[in-house]
Design a protein around this motif. Structure first.
Motif, PDB file in Angstrom:
ATOM      1  N   GLY A 289      40.237  48.085   6.741  1.00  0.00           N
ATOM      2  CA  GLY A 289      40.353  48.744   5.447  1.00  0.00           C
ATOM      3  C   GLY A 289      41.329  48.033   4.529  1.00  0.00           C
ATOM      4  N   CYS A 290      42.469  47.577   5.071  1.00  0.00           N
ATOM      5  CA  CYS A 290      43.467  46.877   4.253  1.00  0.00           C
ATOM      6  C   CYS A 290      42.931  45.549   3.726  1.00  0.00           C
ATOM      7  CB  CYS A 290      44.735  46.649   5.068  1.00  0.00           C
ATOM      8  SG  CYS A 290      45.673  48.149   5.410  1.00  0.00           S
ATOM      9  N   PHE A 291      42.290  44.777   4.588  1.00  0.00           N
ATOM     10  CA  PHE A 291      41.758  43.489   4.146  1.00  0.00           C
ATOM     11  C   PHE A 291      40.620  43.688   3.141  1.00  0.00           C
ATOM     12  CE2 PHE A 291      44.110  41.731   7.669  1.00  0.00           C
ATOM     13  CZ  PHE A 291      44.418  40.458   7.244  1.00  0.00           C
ATOM     14  N   THR A 292      39.789  44.690   3.373  1.00  0.00           N
ATOM     15  CA  THR A 292      38.719  44.977   2.414  1.00  0.00           C
ATOM     16  C   THR A 292      39.291  45.398   1.071  1.00  0.00           C
ATOM     17  OG1 THR A 292      37.295  45.709   4.238  1.00  0.00           O
ATOM     18  CG2 THR A 292      36.636  46.329   2.023  1.00  0.00           C
ATOM     19  N   LEU A 293      40.347  46.205   1.096  1.00  0.00           N
ATOM     20  CA  LEU A 293      41.001  46.630  -0.144  1.00  0.00           C
ATOM     21  C   LEU A 293      41.600  45.441  -0.879  1.00  0.00           C
ATOM     22  CD1 LEU A 293      41.940  48.931  -1.999  1.00  0.00           C
ATOM     23  CD2 LEU A 293      43.975  49.151  -0.554  1.00  0.00           C
ATOM     24  N   LEU A 294      42.201  44.503  -0.144  1.00  0.00           N
ATOM     25  CA  LEU A 294      42.757  43.310  -0.777  1.00  0.00           C
ATOM     26  C   LEU A 294      41.671  42.492  -1.479  1.00  0.00           C
ATOM     27  CD1 LEU A 294      45.338  42.059   1.897  1.00  0.00           C
ATOM     28  CD2 LEU A 294      45.830  42.991  -0.367  1.00  0.00           C
ATOM     29  N   VAL A 295      40.532  42.365  -0.811  1.00  0.00           N
ATOM     30  CA  VAL A 295      39.427  41.615  -1.422  1.00  0.00           C
ATOM     31  C   VAL A 295      38.934  42.321  -2.683  1.00  0.00           C
ATOM     32  CG1 VAL A 295      37.077  40.770  -1.085  1.00  0.00           C
ATOM     33  CG2 VAL A 295      38.732  40.590   0.769  1.00  0.00           C
ATOM     34  N   PHE A 296      38.822  43.655  -2.622  1.00  0.00           N
ATOM     35  CA  PHE A 296      38.388  44.414  -3.793  1.00  0.00           C
ATOM     36  C   PHE A 296      39.391  44.254  -4.941  1.00  0.00           C
ATOM     37  CE2 PHE A 296      35.195  46.492  -1.227  1.00  0.00           C
ATOM     38  CZ  PHE A 296      34.257  46.918  -2.147  1.00  0.00           C
ATOM     39  N   ARG A 297      40.685  44.311  -4.629  1.00  0.00           N
ATOM     40  CA  ARG A 297      41.695  44.160  -5.668  1.00  0.00           C
ATOM     41  C   ARG A 297      41.657  42.759  -6.280  1.00  0.00           C
ATOM     42  NH1 ARG A 297      45.919  47.971  -5.591  1.00  0.00           N
ATOM     43  NH2 ARG A 297      44.922  50.018  -5.284  1.00  0.00           N
ATOM     44  N   SER A 298      41.493  41.742  -5.415  1.00  0.00           N
ATOM     45  CA  SER A 298      41.455  40.365  -5.919  1.00  0.00           C
ATOM     46  C   SER A 298      40.183  40.078  -6.711  1.00  0.00           C
ATOM     47  CB  SER A 298      41.563  39.384  -4.750  1.00  0.00           C
ATOM     48  OG  SER A 298      40.388  39.419  -3.942  1.00  0.00           O
ATOM     49  N   SER A 299      39.125  40.859  -6.479  1.00  0.00           N
ATOM     50  CA  SER A 299      37.845  40.605  -7.162  1.00  0.00           C
ATOM     51  C   SER A 299      37.961  40.763  -8.673  1.00  0.00           C
ATOM     52  CB  SER A 299      36.768  41.552  -6.617  1.00  0.00           C
ATOM     53  OG  SER A 299      37.055  42.895  -6.971  1.00  0.00           O
ATOM     54  N   ARG A 300      38.975  41.477  -9.136  1.00  0.00           N
ATOM     55  CA  ARG A 300      39.153  41.650 -10.582  1.00  0.00           C
ATOM     56  C   ARG A 300      39.419  40.329 -11.292  1.00  0.00           C
ATOM     57  NH1 ARG A 300      43.435  46.733 -10.164  1.00  0.00           N
ATOM     58  NH2 ARG A 300      42.016  48.208  -9.100  1.00  0.00           N
ATOM     59  N   THR A 301      39.932  39.351 -10.550  1.00  0.00           N
ATOM     60  CA  THR A 301      40.290  38.080 -11.166  1.00  0.00           C
ATOM     61  C   THR A 301      39.228  36.996 -11.016  1.00  0.00           C
ATOM     62  OG1 THR A 301      41.429  37.324  -9.150  1.00  0.00           O
ATOM     63  CG2 THR A 301      42.729  38.569 -10.765  1.00  0.00           C
ATOM     64  N   TRP A 302      38.282  37.175 -10.084  1.00  0.00           N
ATOM     65  CA  TRP A 302      37.333  36.085  -9.867  1.00  0.00           C
ATOM     66  C   TRP A 302      35.867  36.503  -9.802  1.00  0.00           C
ATOM     67  CZ3 TRP A 302      34.447  36.121  -5.301  1.00  0.00           C
ATOM     68  CH2 TRP A 302      34.890  36.979  -4.295  1.00  0.00           C
ATOM     69  N   VAL A 303      35.578  37.786  -9.799  1.00  0.00           N
ATOM     70  CA  VAL A 303      34.180  38.249  -9.778  1.00  0.00           C
ATOM     71  C   VAL A 303      33.756  38.588 -11.204  1.00  0.00           C
ATOM     72  CG1 VAL A 303      32.548  39.957  -8.917  1.00  0.00           C
ATOM     73  CG2 VAL A 303      34.391  39.148  -7.437  1.00  0.00           C
ATOM     74  N   HIS A 304      32.669  37.961 -11.635  1.00  0.00           N
ATOM     75  CA  HIS A 304      32.174  38.139 -13.006  1.00  0.00           C
ATOM     76  C   HIS A 304      30.782  38.791 -12.960  1.00  0.00           C
ATOM     77  CE1 HIS A 304      35.389  35.396 -14.359  1.00  0.00           C
ATOM     78  NE2 HIS A 304      35.093  34.715 -13.251  1.00  0.00           N
ATOM     79  N   TYR A 305      30.595  39.798 -13.798  1.00  0.00           N
ATOM     80  CA  TYR A 305      29.316  40.502 -13.852  1.00  0.00           C
ATOM     81  C   TYR A 305      28.599  40.187 -15.160  1.00  0.00           C
ATOM     82  CZ  TYR A 305      31.196  43.060  -9.858  1.00  0.00           C
ATOM     83  OH  TYR A 305      31.708  43.378  -8.640  1.00  0.00           O
ATOM     84  N   GLU A 306      27.312  40.493 -15.195  1.00  0.00           N
ATOM     85  CA  GLU A 306      26.493  40.112 -16.349  1.00  0.00           C
ATOM     86  C   GLU A 306      26.941  40.810 -17.636  1.00  0.00           C
ATOM     87  OE1 GLU A 306      22.389  40.711 -15.630  1.00  0.00           O
ATOM     88  OE2 GLU A 306      22.262  39.264 -14.002  1.00  0.00           O
ATOM     89  N   ASP A 307      27.520  42.006 -17.506  1.00  0.00           N
ATOM     90  CA  ASP A 307      27.935  42.729 -18.705  1.00  0.00           C
ATOM     91  C   ASP A 307      29.291  42.247 -19.231  1.00  0.00           C
ATOM     92  OD1 ASP A 307      29.564  43.646 -16.737  1.00  0.00           O
ATOM     93  OD2 ASP A 307      29.090  45.788 -16.992  1.00  0.00           O
ATOM     94  N   GLY A 308      29.827  41.211 -18.567  1.00  0.00           N
ATOM     95  CA  GLY A 308      31.101  40.662 -19.001  1.00  0.00           C
ATOM     96  C   GLY A 308      32.297  41.304 -18.331  1.00  0.00           C
ATOM     97  N   GLY A 309      32.071  42.331 -17.513  1.00  0.00           N
ATOM     98  CA  GLY A 309      33.152  43.014 -16.826  1.00  0.00           C
ATOM     99  C   GLY A 309      33.555  42.298 -15.570  1.00  0.00           C
ATOM    100  N   LYS A 310      34.677  42.786 -14.983  1.00  0.00           N
ATOM    101  CA  LYS A 310      35.172  42.223 -13.725  1.00  0.00           C
ATOM    102  C   LYS A 310      35.441  43.337 -12.735  1.00  0.00           C
ATOM    103  CE  LYS A 310      37.270  37.969 -15.493  1.00  0.00           C
ATOM    104  NZ  LYS A 310      38.494  37.162 -15.517  1.00  0.00           N
TER     105      LYS A 310
END
Length: 310
Positions: A289-310
């Motif tokens: 759960g902790c590692f998954t949460l870290l990945v989710f938190r970090s996704s705000r900086t490197w995951v890009h969606y089609e609507d322009g959101g992160k």
């Protein structure tokens, strides 16, 4: 008349909705039964057992947090299994995803017989978790295995990759990377969704293949990378079969392949310390759960969606 008919119409709608809900609940019943008796029930039972001294052969005796205290303060093998598992996850997951993406990029070139190649590359994911493949892998990487025989033909005297503590864990990592098929299929589906116009426009502007890969492919594919990363982290933390078979259930040599799940299994079913094993299982849940949460938190900086959101 209109005022009198309105309540009756409402009653009809309510009855119809109630009937639909009963039908939906009827179809959901098998899943609900499985959820309660096969998932939630065992989870709650293991949570209770984690606070007990339970050997399966005798009734559980309440010991409070003793199992957790012993785990973090007096169990050297617990610490060793964590180190081995962390190393395995941090090495195998990036390599597996990188290899899967590389193969997906090759298959995305519009080659003939794509379905056949896709099936061939997916087969290791279906077979790789089996006991038979793990045994075959152990034989192939052994001291007199196929790999060393091939290396011997070119004058290289290689070690026993399974029995040598320096390389034994990496033999399991290699087996994990070989099971890249599921990630590759998901990557390939994501690559198919990238409009070719983006590459054509960038080519007109003078962008090369490497530039296109890092500025077009990776950003657009980042949601797919994110999904594969989360799934592979969860799967890797629970790896068991390969380490069990390749090490003959011992986690050797010198505990170099003592994965966390393997040590949990030994505690519960070899030493009959089911209370301690239940505590280890809940620690594993928290770790994942902790590692998954870290990945989710970090996704705000490197995951890009089609609507322009992160």
């Amino acid at each position: 008349m209109l005022a009198e008919s309105a309540p009756s119409q409402n009653r009809v709608k309510v009855k119809k909705r109630y009937h639909q809900n009963k039908v939906a609940l009827l179809f959901l019943t098998p899943w609900l039964v499985g959820l309660v008796f096969l998932t939630l029930g065992p989870m709650l039972a293991s949570l209770y057992f984690s606070f007990t001294d339970y050997s399966i052969l005798s009734p559980p005796a309440w010991v409070g947090t003793s199992n957790y205290v012993t785990m973090f303060t007096g169990d050297a093998l617990f610490t060793k299994s964590l180190k081995v598992t962390f190393l395995y996850v941090f090495v195998s997951v990036p390599l597996k995803l990188a290899f899967a993406l590389a193969v997906a990029l090759l298959l995305n070139k519009g080659i003939r017989g794509l379905g056949i190649y896709r099936t061939i590359y997916y087969i290791p994911s279906l077979l790789g978790g089996s006991v038979a493949i793990a045994m075959l892998w152990r034989k192939m990487l052994g001291g007199d295995g196929l790999l060393n025989q091939l290396l011997l033909y070119v004058g290289i005297h290689a070690p026993d990759w399974v029995a040598n503590p320096k390389y034994s864990l990496y033999s399991i990592v290699l087996l994990s990377v070989w099971q890249f098929g599921s990630s590759m299929i998901i990557f390939l589906s994501g690559l198919k969704q990238i409009p070719s116009e983006y590459y054509e426009a960038s080519s007109v502007d003078g962008a090369g293949k490497i530039n296109q890969f890092f500025n077009i492919t990776i950003p657009i594919l980042s949601p797919v990378i994110f999904f594969n990363l989360v799934m592979q982290i969860i799967t890797s933390f629970q790896s068991f079969t390969q380490a069990f078979v390749i090490s003959n259930g011992s986690g050797g040599p010198v505990n170099s392949t003592l994965m966390y799940s393997l040590y949990l299994y030994k505690k519960g079913f070899a030493f009959f310390q089911m209370g301690y094993a239940s505590a280890m299982a809940w620690v594993l849940v928290i770790l994942i759960g902790c590692f998954t949460l870290l990945v989710f938190r970090s996704s705000r900086t490197w995951v890009h969606y089609e609507d322009g959101g992160k």
